[in-house]
Design a protein around this motif. Sequence first.
Motif, PDB file in Angstrom:
ATOM      1  N   THR A 158      83.866 -44.366 -44.633  1.00 25.07           N
ATOM      2  CA  THR A 158      85.160 -44.270 -43.966  1.00 25.07           C
ATOM      3  C   THR A 158      86.093 -43.374 -44.775  1.00 25.07           C
ATOM      4  O   THR A 158      86.216 -43.556 -45.987  1.00 25.07           O
ATOM      5  CB  THR A 158      85.806 -45.666 -43.821  1.00 25.07           C
ATOM      6  OG1 THR A 158      84.969 -46.489 -43.002  1.00 25.07           O
ATOM      7  CG2 THR A 158      87.188 -45.572 -43.189  1.00 25.07           C
ATOM      8  N   ASN A 160      89.709 -42.843 -45.375  1.00 25.14           N
ATOM      9  CA  ASN A 160      90.994 -43.495 -45.182  1.00 25.14           C
ATOM     10  C   ASN A 160      92.115 -42.494 -45.441  1.00 25.14           C
ATOM     11  O   ASN A 160      92.251 -41.993 -46.560  1.00 25.14           O
ATOM     12  CB  ASN A 160      91.136 -44.681 -46.145  1.00 25.14           C
ATOM     13  CG  ASN A 160      89.971 -45.649 -46.049  1.00 25.14           C
ATOM     14  OD1 ASN A 160      89.969 -46.526 -45.216  1.00 25.14           O
ATOM     15  ND2 ASN A 160      88.963 -45.483 -46.915  1.00 25.14           N
ATOM     16  N   THR A 274      85.560 -44.277 -48.722  1.00 22.43           N
ATOM     17  CA  THR A 274      84.942 -45.502 -49.223  1.00 22.43           C
ATOM     18  C   THR A 274      83.765 -45.868 -48.339  1.00 22.43           C
ATOM     19  O   THR A 274      83.656 -45.395 -47.196  1.00 22.43           O
ATOM     20  CB  THR A 274      85.933 -46.681 -49.227  1.00 22.43           C
ATOM     21  OG1 THR A 274      86.330 -46.956 -47.868  1.00 22.43           O
ATOM     22  CG2 THR A 274      87.169 -46.367 -50.055  1.00 22.43           C
ATOM     23  N   ALA A 279      86.142 -51.070 -47.712  1.00 19.91           N
ATOM     24  CA  ALA A 279      87.530 -50.731 -47.387  1.00 19.91           C
ATOM     25  C   ALA A 279      88.394 -51.964 -47.145  1.00 19.91           C
ATOM     26  O   ALA A 279      89.609 -51.922 -47.330  1.00 19.91           O
ATOM     27  CB  ALA A 279      87.574 -49.813 -46.170  1.00 19.91           C
ATOM     28  N   LEU A 288      94.537 -48.580 -51.721  1.00 23.12           N
ATOM     29  CA  LEU A 288      94.829 -47.618 -50.664  1.00 23.12           C
ATOM     30  C   LEU A 288      96.313 -47.621 -50.310  1.00 23.12           C
ATOM     31  O   LEU A 288      96.901 -46.563 -50.057  1.00 23.12           O
ATOM     32  CB  LEU A 288      93.976 -47.925 -49.429  1.00 23.12           C
ATOM     33  CG  LEU A 288      92.463 -47.734 -49.605  1.00 23.12           C
ATOM     34  CD1 LEU A 288      91.722 -48.182 -48.363  1.00 23.12           C
ATOM     35  CD2 LEU A 288      92.121 -46.295 -49.950  1.00 23.12           C
TER      36      LEU A 288
END
Length: 301
Positions: A158, A160, A274, A279, A288
């Motif tokens: 992913t 982010n 990640t 995540a 994050l």
Amino acid sequence: MHLDLRHLRTIKAIHETGGLARAADTLNITQSALSHQVKGMEDQAGMELFVRRTKPLKLSAAGLRVLRTAERVLPEMEALSEEFRALRAGRSGRLHIAIECHACFDWLFPVLEQFRRAWPEVDVDIRPGLAFGAMEALMREEVDLVISSDPEKLPDVTFNPLFDYAPTLVAARTNPLAEKDYVEAEDFRDQMLITYPVDRTRLDIFAEVLTPARVEPRAVRQVELTAVILMLVASDRGVSVLPDWVLREVKYQPDYITRPVTKKGLTKRMYAATREEDAIRPFMAHFLRLARSEPVKLQRA
């Protein structure tokens, strides 16, 4: 001879209490069950583990050997159990980071300092040696997060979004580009362009401006450190294109000018890649959040 943790706890309890009755109370079992357990241990060992003619009950030489093992193993197992409890509760874990962005250290260290205070049990490390194969290292679980401005479609990964930034020209005040309101691809033909030592495809000025326009600078010089790049620029040894957060202070200094790249200006987005399952971990989610807010503070400073 087969011994498990129950046997080690038994030996330790009898040694510390000096008798079967008190040890049984400590272990929360009956004295009969404890006696049966001791007999089974001695049958396996083929020798007595206790000197029964003494009060309080003492360990034999063989029993002392088992006790030394118990005193070494039981604390290690308790520490391991606590580590697993912390992992299940989301209090601990590993956050090893690879960075595809040389300038990101400027905002990353303040983020990590805040993160460290909130999550002291998380093992944090930066793996600079993996920068050139960061995504492969993430998929091999050698690192847990990659800072990148180049999202890709990768299985179980992913990207982010963190924050947007503006790649910005910085040049000496005596450079001819200081007369312009903004710069375009053609303005770089007669310039020494100073960049970080990474592939051109990962440099914003090449990927977004020069390569599409088929423009080649007069020369390209690669420099590892941001401070050295700025020193060379101040001496008019070349120009550079750096993220706006790097230039938050130098743009007010008399030796430099900063200009947008293209009339509209460039806008890029920074990401933290990640593995999908990581995540949502509490400590990762907090990192994050910090990585989204702290760089913006630098940009506004």
